[in-house]
Design a protein around this motif. Structure first.
Motif, PDB file in Angstrom:
ATOM      1  N   ALA A 147       6.412   4.197   4.116  1.00 48.27           N
ATOM      2  CA  ALA A 147       5.267   5.120   4.184  1.00 48.27           C
ATOM      3  C   ALA A 147       3.984   4.366   4.501  1.00 48.27           C
ATOM      4  CB  ALA A 147       5.132   5.879   2.866  1.00 48.27           C
ATOM      5  N   VAL A 150       3.331   3.851   8.096  1.00 47.05           N
ATOM      6  CA  VAL A 150       2.734   4.993   8.781  1.00 47.05           C
ATOM      7  C   VAL A 150       1.220   4.973   8.621  1.00 47.05           C
ATOM      8  CG1 VAL A 150       2.661   7.514   8.923  1.00 47.05           C
ATOM      9  CG2 VAL A 150       4.819   6.361   8.426  1.00 47.05           C
ATOM     10  N   LEU A 151       0.750   4.490   7.480  1.00 48.14           N
ATOM     11  CA  LEU A 151      -0.674   4.562   7.152  1.00 48.14           C
ATOM     12  C   LEU A 151      -1.481   3.375   7.666  1.00 48.14           C
ATOM     13  CD1 LEU A 151      -0.360   5.760   3.437  1.00 48.14           C
ATOM     14  CD2 LEU A 151      -0.896   7.167   5.428  1.00 48.14           C
ATOM     15  N   ARG A 272      -8.495   7.328  -4.220  1.00 54.48           N
ATOM     16  CA  ARG A 272      -8.292   8.670  -3.675  1.00 54.48           C
ATOM     17  C   ARG A 272      -8.945   8.819  -2.307  1.00 54.48           C
ATOM     18  NH1 ARG A 272      -9.135  10.373  -9.168  1.00 54.48           N
ATOM     19  NH2 ARG A 272     -11.354  10.735  -8.722  1.00 54.48           N
ATOM     20  N   LEU A 275      -6.903   6.881   0.357  1.00 55.22           N
ATOM     21  CA  LEU A 275      -5.685   7.608   0.691  1.00 55.22           C
ATOM     22  C   LEU A 275      -6.002   8.806   1.581  1.00 55.22           C
ATOM     23  CD1 LEU A 275      -2.656   7.940   0.359  1.00 55.22           C
ATOM     24  CD2 LEU A 275      -3.080   9.233  -1.745  1.00 55.22           C
ATOM     25  N   LEU A 276      -7.084   9.502   1.283  1.00 58.64           N
ATOM     26  CA  LEU A 276      -7.494  10.639   2.106  1.00 58.64           C
ATOM     27  C   LEU A 276      -7.851  10.179   3.516  1.00 58.64           C
ATOM     28  CD1 LEU A 276      -8.246  13.622   2.440  1.00 58.64           C
ATOM     29  CD2 LEU A 276     -10.533  13.058   1.557  1.00 58.64           C
ATOM     30  N   LEU A 278      -6.716   7.566   5.127  1.00 65.37           N
ATOM     31  CA  LEU A 278      -5.487   7.204   5.830  1.00 65.37           C
ATOM     32  C   LEU A 278      -4.733   8.451   6.289  1.00 65.37           C
ATOM     33  CD1 LEU A 278      -4.281   4.279   3.535  1.00 65.37           C
ATOM     34  CD2 LEU A 278      -5.125   4.074   5.868  1.00 65.37           C
ATOM     35  N   LEU A 279      -4.720   9.476   5.471  1.00 66.67           N
ATOM     36  CA  LEU A 279      -4.035  10.720   5.847  1.00 66.67           C
ATOM     37  C   LEU A 279      -4.749  11.406   7.013  1.00 66.67           C
ATOM     38  CD1 LEU A 279      -3.094  12.134   2.329  1.00 66.67           C
ATOM     39  CD2 LEU A 279      -1.580  11.079   4.017  1.00 66.67           C
ATOM     40  N   VAL A 280      -6.065  11.285   7.074  1.00 64.67           N
ATOM     41  CA  VAL A 280      -6.803  11.802   8.225  1.00 64.67           C
ATOM     42  C   VAL A 280      -6.347  11.089   9.496  1.00 64.67           C
ATOM     43  CG1 VAL A 280      -9.081  11.930   9.330  1.00 64.67           C
ATOM     44  CG2 VAL A 280      -8.823  12.558   6.921  1.00 64.67           C
ATOM     45  N   VAL A 282      -3.439   9.635  10.035  1.00 65.92           N
ATOM     46  CA  VAL A 282      -2.089  10.103  10.365  1.00 65.92           C
ATOM     47  C   VAL A 282      -2.164  11.471  11.032  1.00 65.92           C
ATOM     48  CG1 VAL A 282       0.122  10.833   9.397  1.00 65.92           C
ATOM     49  CG2 VAL A 282      -0.992   8.768   8.540  1.00 65.92           C
ATOM     50  N   GLY A 283      -3.082  12.324  10.546  1.00 60.48           N
ATOM     51  CA  GLY A 283      -3.253  13.632  11.162  1.00 60.48           C
ATOM     52  C   GLY A 283      -3.657  13.539  12.621  1.00 60.48           C
ATOM     53  N   VAL A 302     -10.334   6.262  10.758  1.00 61.40           N
ATOM     54  CA  VAL A 302     -10.105   5.722   9.411  1.00 61.40           C
ATOM     55  C   VAL A 302     -11.091   4.601   9.110  1.00 61.40           C
ATOM     56  CG1 VAL A 302      -8.444   4.617   7.874  1.00 61.40           C
ATOM     57  CG2 VAL A 302      -7.664   6.333   9.495  1.00 61.40           C
TER      58      VAL A 302
END
Length: 469
Positions: A147, A150-151, A272, A275-276, A278-280, A282-283, A302
């Motif tokens: 995972a 991916v980030l 937090r 992590l947010l 990194l998820l942006v 990935v989006g 990022v």
């Protein structure tokens, strides 16, 4: 001196033997210029290439210093435009921005959250059983490491982020074998499993960048993940877990210091936010089929968020602590590849390669040939240097043979992410330098994971490509 005896008196070489790479490179380059049956421009470009490769293999100086020499030689021998062409590649800047993302992920403390979560979710009933704890941690940490691929778009950064966690968790065991397994398993999962994620591996980024710059198609993040993720991402992690468990599982079920129970896990505001962010990213990567942006822009988003005043997680001064020397290495790789293409050396090499295959080769045969050539060259030069030399040749080769270029590029990246010895990869050298394992242990792990990939996963991936293309 050792034991009061000067090195020269003990018969040691007066100079570092790695410096033999310099005269070797000069001799090889001179031989090419004098005797190679090529045009003057092609011979000059090949001579520069082989000189740089010899220096990268012997490493008398840092790779970035050799890269600067190569860029200078290309500029003098050809043009400044060709010498600097590598700095125009989005792939180069994706790696650079990925280093910044890695720095931010480390500074945010996100790695500590992974450790706390792993221990919190471990069932109480297995806490005193070394084999059960080892099995649990190996699987959970390996999946988490994939995972992370991916980030965070840098294998070396991920290794440096994970290493302290894995060392700490390995200390739960009183035997050496599970300490090694908990250390190597997740690191190999994030390194080998990164083949299934476009931004997860430097080889993937460089190969796709070279394919696109050589006139081939632009391979999107989504395409790569859909076609490579199941087998070369998840599948390789399964292989790594199986190999690690067979090699390094505990022999004594009581060989463990039961970890302290963590009642709850709470992420800090910095963790937090990181992590947010990194998820942006990935989006952005996962929706490239809609907007068509290069993966560079996802990493850029990022990095901008992570370094932004007030909402960011890291101070701007950290940029000064980041090692950007790989920028010159990548610049030289792309300049060499473009130079070989412009001087028609790649077309000649492709025609020579085609002469060893049937007149109408099948896709599986071509893909096996690509793996064989790539892995053979990786025994004598660093994987990224292999990519710079061979990828443009494969592009010309695939076009001449009428073979789809996308599976050729993907299979080449798999071969460039398959190693037997630490010297083949800077990331493996970094693992060795952390002082947890010795060369023999690391080589055995790398070799068995590579052999298992070739025997079990490569046929499945090739069959999938035959079905898709």
């Amino acid at each position: 001196m050792t034991d009061g005896i000067p090195a020269r008196a003990r018969g040691a070489l007066p100079i570092d033997p790695s410096w033999l790479a310099l005269p070797a490179g000069v001799l090889v380059a001179g031989a090419v210029l004098q005797f190679a049956p090529l045009s003057a421009e092609a011979a000059r470009m090949l001579a520069i290439t082989l000189f740089c490769v010899a220096m990268w293999i012997g490493s008398p100086v840092d790779p970035w210093f050799t890269a600067l020499i190569g860029i200078g030689l290309i500029g003098v021998g050809f043009s400044a435009e060709l010498a600097l062409t590598g700095f125009q590649s989005p792939a180069t800047w994706l790696v650079v921005v990925g280093l910044l993302v890695g720095e931010a992920a480390t500074a945010s403390g996100l790695a500590g959250l992974v450790e706390r979560t792993s221990l919190h979710r471990m069932p109480d009933r297995i806490a005193t059983d070394a084999v059960a704890v080892y099995r649990y941690l190996l699987v959970v940490l390996s999946v988490g490491s994939l995972a992370l691929a991916v980030l965070v778009p840098s294998s070396l950064v991920r290794v440096l982020i994970l290493a302290p966690i894995l060392k700490s968790l390995g200390d739960l065991f009183t035997e050496r074998s599970p300490k090694i397994g908990i250390f190597l398993g997740p690191l190999f999962a994030t390194y080998y499993g990164a083949s299934g994620v476009l931004t997860g591996s430097l080889a993937n980024i460089i190969v796709t960048g070279l394919v696109e710059s050589s006139g081939g198609p632009a391979i999107t993040w989504t395409e790569w993940t859909l076609w490579m993720g199941p087998v070369m991402g998840i599948g390789r992690v399964v292989v790594v877990v199986a190999v690690t468990y067979l090699l390094y599982r505990p022999r004594d079920r009581s060989a463990i210091d039961a970890p302290d129970r963590i009642e709850s896990v709470s992420a800090s505001p910095q963790e937090r936010r990181m992590l947010l962010f990194l998820l942006v990213g990935v989006g952005v990567w996962a929706t490239d089929f809609l907007h068509g942006l290069h993966p560079l822009f996802g990493a850029l988003v990022v990095a901008l968020l992570a370094f932004s005043p007030r909402i960011g997680v890291i101070d701007h001064e950290a940029i000064g602590e980041t090692d950007f020397s790989i920028l010159f290495f990548l610049g030289a790789i792309f300049a060499i590849a473009e130079g070989l293409r412009r001087t028609a050396f790649t077309d000649l090499a492709a025609e020579t390669m085609l002469s060893y295959l049937p007149s109408d080769p099948s896709l599986p045969l071509v893909l096996l040939f690509v793996v064989g050539v790539s892995m053979s060259l990786a025994f004598v030069m660093e994987g990224m240097a292999v990519a710079s030399v061979i990828t443009p040749v494969f592009v010309s080769f695939a076009n001449s043979a009428g073979i789809p270029l996308v599976p050729v590029a993907m299979i080449e990246s798999v071969a460039l992410n398959a190693y037997f010895f630490p010297y083949q990869s800077a990331v493996l050298v970094a693992m060795l330098g952390l002082g947890v394992v010795d060369t023999m242990e690391l080589s055995r792990m790398a070799a068995l994971c590579t052999i298992a990939t070739l025997v079990f996963l490569l046929p499945i991936q090739i069959a999938l490509f035959v079905f898709l293309f």
